[in-house]
Each structure stands twice: as structure tokens, then as C-alpha cells.
Design an enzyme around this catalytic site. Sequence first.
Site, short mmCIF file in Angstrom:
data_model
loop_
_atom_site.label_atom_id
_atom_site.label_comp_id
_atom_site.label_asym_id
_atom_site.label_seq_id
_atom_site.Cartn_x
_atom_site.Cartn_y
_atom_site.Cartn_z
CG ASP A 920 -2.18 -0.77 1.02
OD1 ASP A 920 -2.90 -0.49 0.05
OD2 ASP A 920 -2.44 -1.68 1.82
CE LYS A 989 -6.34 4.94 7.56
NZ LYS A 989 -6.23 3.47 7.77
CG ASP A 1226 -3.66 3.97 -2.93
OD1 ASP A 1226 -4.55 3.10 -2.83
OD2 ASP A 1226 -3.51 4.87 -2.08
#
Length: 1307
Positions: A920, A989, A1226
Amino acid sequence: MSAVRWGRGAAGFGRALWPAGPPGLLAEEGALGGVWGRKRSSTASPCEQDRRKDWGHAELLEVLKARVRQLQAEGVAEVTVKRVAKRVAVARAPEAGGAQPPRQAQAGAEGAAPMLSSRWAQKLDDDQRLMERRKRRLEGKLQKHVEKVAWQKQLRLEPRLLSRKLASQLQHWEQGTPRSPWEEQLAQLLQEAPQGRSGEAAAAPADGGPESRLEGQRQRLLSFFECCLLTGHLPLAHHVLVTHHSKSQQQRLLTLSMYNMLMLGWARQGSFKELMYVFFMLKDAGLTPDLRSYAAALQCMGRLDQDAGTIRRCLKQMAQDGLQLQGLFTAVPLSAEERAELLRAVLKAKPAFTPPRPPVPPPQVNTSPLLREIYAKDPTVSYPRLHLSLKELQGLFRQQLRVEMATTVTVGSVEKVPLLTKEVLHARKTLAGLRTQWRTALYRELQETKESEAHAAREGRLSLFPYLCLLSEKEIVGMLLQTLQALPAQGESLLFLAHELGLRVFKRKQLRNEVEELEQRYSKYLHLLASDTQVAEPCLPRQHWEALGVPEAPHEQPWPMSVVVQLGKQLAEVLVRAAQMPSSLAAPRSPGTLIPVLYHVYSFRSFRQIGILKPHPAFTQLLETAAERTLTFESTDVPMLCPPLPWTSPHSGAFLLSPTKMMRSVEGSQQHQLLLERCPPAELHGALDALTQLGNCAWRVNGRVLDLVLELFTDKGCPRLGVPAPPSEAPRPPEGRQAPKGCLLPEVSPAEKAEMRRELARRLKVAREMQSLRADALYRLSLAQHLRHRVFWLPHNMDFRGRTYPCSPHFNHLGSDLARALLEFAQGRPLGPHGLNWLKIHLVNLTGLKKRESLQARRDYADELMEDILDSADQPMTGRKWWMEADEPWQALACCMEVAQAVRAPDPTAYVSHFPVHQDGSCNGLQHYAALGRDSVGAASVNLLPLDLPQDVYSEVAAQVEVFRRQDAEQGVRVAQVLEGFISRKVVKQTVMTVVYGVTRYGGRLQIEKRLREIHDFPQVCGAETPDPAGHCPVAGGRWAAGGPDTGSCLCPPWGPPAGSMGASPPPQSVQGHWPRAIRGRGGNLGPAHALPSPSPQDFVWEASHYLVRQVFNSLQEMFSGTRSIQRWLTESARLISHTGSAVEWVTPLGIPIIQPYHRDSKVMIKGGLQSLTFSSSVDTSQKPNTLKQKNGFPPNFIHSLDSSHMMLTALHCYRKGLTFVSVHDCFWTHAADVAVMNQVCREQFVRLHSQPILHNLSRFLIKRFCSDPRTSKSIWVSRLMDTLLSVPKAGTFNLEQVKHSTYFFS
């Protein structure tokens, strides 16, 4: 001859006469074909065919008469003889008016047994019924044929011309009788100068609405003509063309392509007179013929074998119009047969003419510096091959071909199979009977609808008739029954159903029928992929496919959204009218009347009233009782059983027969497709090859994980592990005093009634969400079970930003943790020396622990937990269940099983692993921003710098927010004091992750509010402990919940502003000095000096989230100053571009053209029927751009286009190195043995991508695109835009080469 022998002989003769196959074959194919075998092609005239049918009927009649005489001779009872004689009389009917063949049957046997006679009587009875059915079917077909002929006679073919001169010429030529009138007239007509619009048309006011409405009507008219030609209704299309042409207002809708379309249609039929009519209308409309017009005329002349003089004059006029003869064979798309007829006509006039050979396109070479290595010739490169042999792949191709030709796939459901009780069997029998009735009713309703729409078309209106003829009635009926079966109990929006049904018709009509040629070429293509074949030189799949000389698939224009919705709405209404059931199913004692299965009701959703089609509860209960365990999917909604076709153009690739767009978009939108088609083909090679590579990855189902998931799914689910619970576990409506009926009690106060309604709405909402999640899991698990023990592929396409997605929506690797755990690579690879270590690291990553630890520390941690890992693998449901505590539990369990098998293998390095290991990016959006701005501080926060330990940007932002909070708390800011101890990585986050993708402060506040509500000890209760005498909160005046002062709680209304407002409303003055109990317990009473208003429960969360989102944005501004300056530059550029009246466009570093599809909404209304449907369309390019969406969307969309470019570069270079590679945006996947190689490629391609002057290239493109037009150069918006675009943000000092050595860039 004995009676028995004669009986057997007659029976055999009767069977020989009677056709084999399903009922109706005799009536459909003729008696002769039925007698002598299967259907054969015949050139006999209709009269001759009818005579042959009569002969067959007469032969059968002779057999029946002979049997009557035999029965009479045997003395059989009179009643039996009369029955047989009656059947003979009935059988005589078909021979009326037909020719009589000579009698050949003989009779005269004795001694037949009465049992044999009874059997003959039964057989004759069955034969009579069969004959009657066939007769009725034949009569119905004849009636339809007669109606069709009569209908076509009603269609007008002669044009009504607005030009008096042309009208006079047409009348004169129609009345003249020269030897070859129409051909001569065509040559003269071509020499006529184009007529301008008639005075009436030119002076007509432009009251047809804005240009967007005009363009929408043209698209609808064009799709109508296309469907007419596809379904063989060319006279109808001509009739509508004549009707529109004859009215000046409607003539504006007609374009040259529409006239050409009809001329080519008439040319294929050799109908020169009708073609001339269209030519007259074309000239009357003031249009000039183009190459397609001349191709149609010459093709028709070739079919009719006309004289050379007329053809010569036609070619001469074409040359005078500046059109090249060679262009007819190179620029006009024609079939081989049409091309031959065209050449035949040209050779008559020019015998020495040689048609040009199909132009050999020059080798298309992509010139992007980023792709130079990918397309460099290298005979030593070794592209990966599949693990399957050529024979196996050919067998899989045939399976996939059958699936796509069937258009649907039926799979078994994984729902728990019920016991076959009497109730279940009875319910299934009832359903089967109802479906038979519905099928008959749907056929009838569909035919009546077609007749109604045909009548509208005869009046010159754009009806749905040709669209309804695209599919057979059998296909449409099956599709509607499937829709009825899948309708949820709570119903579905009529607009949604209409859209889905219309789209399904459009997709199915696109199936190409070139199976034999496709099979030959695909077999050659497989030589590149199979494990046991070789090719001359290594090349990419697209290059190999193009080298086979595969012709480009014809591109079909999408239907306008209004057509899709109107067609689907019409089909939905057909289903509503046809689907009925006995009322006894709902109320056993009710009379046996028929009631609708579907009801149309209205409901409010998000403050909007919408129409819903809802099934009758009795029907829903019947489905539940029957418990039929099958699901039906469209063939394009399931994974492929063979490797997909390589992408070769924006509309050619993926499925074998079902056309798929390379760039997915909203139906009806053409702007993306037009951009791609105008783009040079070589510029798209990078995207085409990357999509092909992603789709060529072979997958299989992880059977052990699937078994465990199914065990939970068929029980009661497990929401904690992502396995949805069944509907039986959904919350039920309140009972007792709190039941919905309790609202009717007189002693219930209005406030309590309101609370009851809110509680009921909450429970219904939860139940709907649970059902939706359950259905999604059911589809995924059923497909997984269906594909168990199979190899399958997931073809990919991309969105308008370049991000890639699998075409299969229900079962792919982009889903949840559960969905990903079900998949593994079909092709395994030995772990090698480092593979096991990467499996251990990946397992620890999945747990969510040790995020800031080194790779070595993670490996050591996995070794420490090896006992728990092995226990989880061996006893996942009965052991210590360590895997359930992981962030991604199902993937962690699958990894535990893989690690256990590897460590127990005799040689772990030789263990063949199929498990995909993920890497990641560290907040990948911020990584791209930091690289664009060469921001050293930001680069260090997102692991672009090589460090010993990974950096966690979310924790750093949380720490920076905590610094700000502490400063505010010291200054007496009350909300900062209350938030002490509550600011964590989890709280910030999501906002940090999405801020680079354009999340606003309002959206970020909602994200943080959700996280705060998940914290159990966060202050969310009012400080009031008992209600006042009136039953209200003594603090804020809110109502006290039912249950008494000891068990109740305060329900104070929020003090915060309404949703969407950014300002805070002051609290009531009556609560000054009050402090929530939970806050007093944590920080103590602050006393009168700090006595500020106390919030209500909801209001305090709002206040805290509002404060935190402000501090998160401030922290990001301080930590990523370069990022914020680039964001502001992109936002301002987009705002100014939209003010110039254009949508934002750009080109990705790989050459993919991008345009943002955000325009002002245009309302579209479909009137009539069950309800008028109104929907908004924001993809209309003729509408002004939506400035807010354009400016807010540009920064995140631009970053998405960069991360997709990075992913595609990584995919292509990994493929060149022989790696298996797939991605989830991603997040990059490969085998454990290849992780190190993939990481190296990933880092190198990131550096190469950002070594390009991306922002300066963007600035130059935008200036050329939006500021170079001299007509708009003096506009104030263009002037401001030019200044902004020239002010490219300055870059920092970060050295990109350091990324190549960053271990934790992707980890």
C-alpha cells in the site's frame, strides 16, 4: 394382411407423416418439410408451399378414413366409430381449397383387439388437438402477415417538398415515362445547386427550445432510424423522415447523416425510386451530398445493373463536388457485398479503374518518454504466459461463447436449502403455474403495446416500436420475469427500474454475430498466452491481436437517456399490467378474482416523493415459502471463463460478443468517447495495454475461506466479521405501547407520537440496510460458489480519470475484506528465498499492528505469534480465534492458512503459493502532491524519504492537532479542554486521507463527527439527572424520554445550526454555567470563571467536530504548505475555466484525454403511464458547466489521473519482467516471491513520472486549449485565467531520486 400388422404399419406411416420436434413445426415449416425431415431452405413460391401443406393434410386424412372403415368392419361400438368419424371431419378442414392427392392408403383388416382400438381413438384425439393448435398458429401468422402488408401500404414514401421548384420537378418526373426515368433524374438532380431552406423555414422562429434540447431531439431521431434499419422497418423510418421533412420546424432536426442512413438502407434493397425520394429531400433541405450519399446511389445502380451513361454523369458530378473516387472505397464503411456492388457500378463507367487496396496504416508508435522502454524492440524479453494449454484455453473460449450468446447466467444460490415439505412443494407448484400464466399475459401485453406504438409511428411520431422489436418477445418476457423475481420486498424506484430495463435492452441488442471468424482469430491469439505454444517474436497482447488483421468492430452510438428511461418505463408498465395472481393467495376466503402482483405507490426518500413499484406481500411470502435457490445475472456482470479480448480501441476489447466501453461513463454521455476517438490511436496504447494486462490475470476461488464464510452466512451471519445477518435478525417494529398503533391512543402526547415515528423509521432504515448488505453478499458468495474449481478472468475498464475497475460488479478484488479473501491467483509461484518473509510481513500488515515498526520487527512479531497463526489456520472457528481481532480478519485468516502450509512444507522455498501479497502507498494522494511541489517536509511525512522506520502521516497530523488543542485549552477554549484525551489517529485518518481528494470542511466535519460518536466515553449525555415537573429537561428544555426519571434520558434538540450551515447558533441563556456530567467527571468542574453554555448531546459532538476539522486543515496547511498552494492553483484555474463557459480538460502523462462531466442539471420528463418521471441529467455538454463541481473536482481528479498513470506504468513494466500484477488503485498485488521486484519497479516509475514537468505541461495545455482563441481573448475571465495559469506554484528542494531508496514508500 392381418389387422395387427396393418395397425402397426398404419401407425408407422402416421409417425412418418407426423413431424418430429416441438409442436408448431408443421405449421411453421410446411407439411412437406415436416414429413420428410428437418427444415430445409426452399425456393418454392408461397402458393406452391401451401399446396404441399395440403398434400400432407390429405395423406393424413386417407389414413384416418381407412381406420374408420377398419373399426366398422370389426364391429366396434357405434359410439367409438362416431368419435373417429368426427375426428375425420375435423381433419378435413385443412384441405379445403387445396389440391387432392391420389389415395394411397389401404384398409381391410380384421380381428383387431378392442384395446388396440381404444388406443387408436386416444391417439386420434391427441392428433386432433395438435392439428387444431397448428391451424390456429398458422392462421395467426397469416393474419399478422396480412396486417403487416396493409400497414406498410399506409406508410407514406412520396416526399412533401418545401421547395416549389424541386416539387415541380418531382411531380414532372413521376408522371413522365422515359425508358430509365429515375437514373436520369438522379444525374440531373445531383447537378442542381443545393437549395437553401425555404423562406418559411428560414423565417421560422426558434421556439424549439435551447440548443441542448435540439441536439437531444436529433440524437433521439438518429437512434430511432438506426433501430428501424436494424429491425427491418426501413419503410417506417422513411415515413417518419418524410413526416419530419414536410414540416419546417421539424426539418431542422434532420441532418445529412440521417438522409444518408436511409439512402444506404434503400440501396441495400435495390430500391432506386425510394432512394431518389430521399435525394430530393436532401436537396430540398439545402444539404450537399457527401461520399456516403454517392456510395448509396452507385451501390444501388450496381445492384440494378444500370447503363454506364448515368453512372458516368454521377461520377462526374462527384468530382465537381471535390470528392475523390478512391474515397468511396477507403473512407466509407461498407460490407464486402456492398463494396462489390459499388465496384460493379464504377467499372461500368470506368472499366480500367482499380479499387485502392485497404490502406496499410503506418506503424503507430507511442512517443511518450515514459513508455519508450515498454515499446522498444527486445527479443530477449519474456512476457508471462498462462499455466493452461492451448486445448484447455480453446475449451474455455467455447464455454464463454455459449454464456455470452445466452446473454444470461443462472447460478445456484447459497441461501440455506429448506426441507421439501408439502408447503414448499405446493408453493413451487403455484409459482410455476403463475409464471406460465404471466408468460402468456406478457406476450399478449407486449403485442398490444407494439401495436399501439406502431400506430403512433404511422402518424409520424417517434414511438418505441422499433426499440421493442430489437429483441424477440421471448427474450423480453424472460427479462421481465427475471426482474419480477429479483424485486425486493420493499419495492424499487420506478425510475431505477426503468433505467435498468432500458439499459439491458440496449446492451443485448449490441451482441455481434461473427462467431466463426472470431473463433479462428481467437485461437491464433491464444498461441501468445498458452503454456505449450510459441510465437515468432515476443510482443504485447494488443500488438499480437492487431497483427492478426482483426477488423475494427463497428462503433454504435449510445441512446439518449430519455429513450433508455422511456423504453424501460414502458416495459415496467407491461409487467405491472400482465402480472396478476388470484386474490385467494392474499386472503384464502376471498373470491377467486385476480389482483395485481405489483403496486405503484409513492414514498418519501431524502425529502423527495418518488414512485415505487412494490410487490404484493402475498407474492413475497410465496417466494419465501417456495425458497427457489437460483439467481440470474447478465453475462457481462459475471467474470469471464477465458482470457478477455485485448483492448485495441476505446470501444473494442474485454468480452467476446458484448461491446464494452474502455472509459465507463453515465449512459447518454458522449463527451469522453468523442475525446478518445479524436485522440491519435498511438497515444492510447499505454492505457489499452495496461487494461489488457490487468484483465489477463487468471483467478481462482479460495475454497477453504469460502466454506467458512458460507457456514456463517447460512446460520445467522456475523456483522462483526462482515457477514451480513439474514432478514430474520433485522429489528422488528416496536411492540406494546410503543407499537405503531400506539400512536392512536388518546393519552399519547404529540411528542411521544413523534418519537414513535422516529423509532419506527430508524428500525425500518436498519432493516433496509441489512437487506441490501445481505443481497450484496448473496450475489458475491453465490458467484464464488459457482466459480469454485474454475479458472476465471476479470476484464477491466476505467473511469473518466483513468482509474481502473473490473467490469464484473458483484465478484472482484475491489470489494471488502471478505471479497478480497475469497480470491487468489490461479497461477502459483514458488516462494523462493524471501517469499515466506513477505507472507509474514503481509499478515502483520493485515492485523493493523506494528504500523510504525520496521519490516524486520514485523517479521519477528509474526514469528512470536506463530502458535496463534497455526491455531487460526487449523481451528479458525473453534480455536483461539486470534485472526478475528485483525483489522482485515478474513484476509488475515487466508494468510494464516498460507503461512501454515508454507512453514509445514518440506522445503518452504519450493512451496508454490497462489496468495496475493499487497503493498500500500502511504497516503498516496499526499505522496503525489509532495512530489509535484518537491516539498521536503511533506515528503518525509509520507515516506518519500529513505528512513529506518516508516512514518505515519495520520499520527503526525493527530499529534499536530493535539498541539493546537493544548494551546487553545490553556487559553480557556472550552471545547479544546473537553477534547483532551480524545484526539487519536482514528479520529483524523479519514479526513486526512480524503482532504487531498477534495473533501470540504463540511464533509470533513461529518467524517469526524462519525468517529466521535463511536467513542463510548465521549461526552454525549446532558448533565440533567431528573426531568422537571412538566417532563422536560431542566437544562435545555428538551423532552425527557419515556421510561421514568430513573431510566429515562434527555432528548434535548440540537443547538447547532441546520445541516449545511457553518456558523454556530448560541445556546439558550437558561443553561449558562451548566456543565455535562461526563465532563465534570473527566476534568472537574471548571467553576464560574469558565462557566460557558453547556451543549445538548448532539450539539456537543457537532461543536467538537467543527473545531477538529478546522484544526486538521490548519495542521495540513502547516505540514504540507506546497500541497495547499498547488490545490489552490488547481481550484482557481478550474473556477476561471468554468466561468469561460467550458468544462475543464487535461491530458494525463500517459496521453489519456480527460474532461470533467460536471454541467448544470437539465430536467428531463417522461410523461404518461403510471406516473410522469422526471430526472436530472448533468452530462449534457451543451449546458453550462457547474462551476462549483468543476473547481472542487479538479484537484482530486487531477491527482487520481496521476496515481492511475503511476499504476499503469508499474503494471506494464511488471508485465515486461514476467510478474503477475493487479491493483486496487494505490494498492499493488503480486506473488510473495516477486514483492521486492514489484517494489523496485513501483519506486522507479514514480520517480520517472514526477521527473516530467507535470504542472508546467498542464499549464501549457490549458493555455492552448482555453486562452488561444482570438474571439475570447478580450474576455475578463480569459485574461484572469491566463494570469493564473502562468503563475505555476514554485517547486521546493526535495530530490526525487531519494524515493528509489525509500523502503516504506509502498509497504
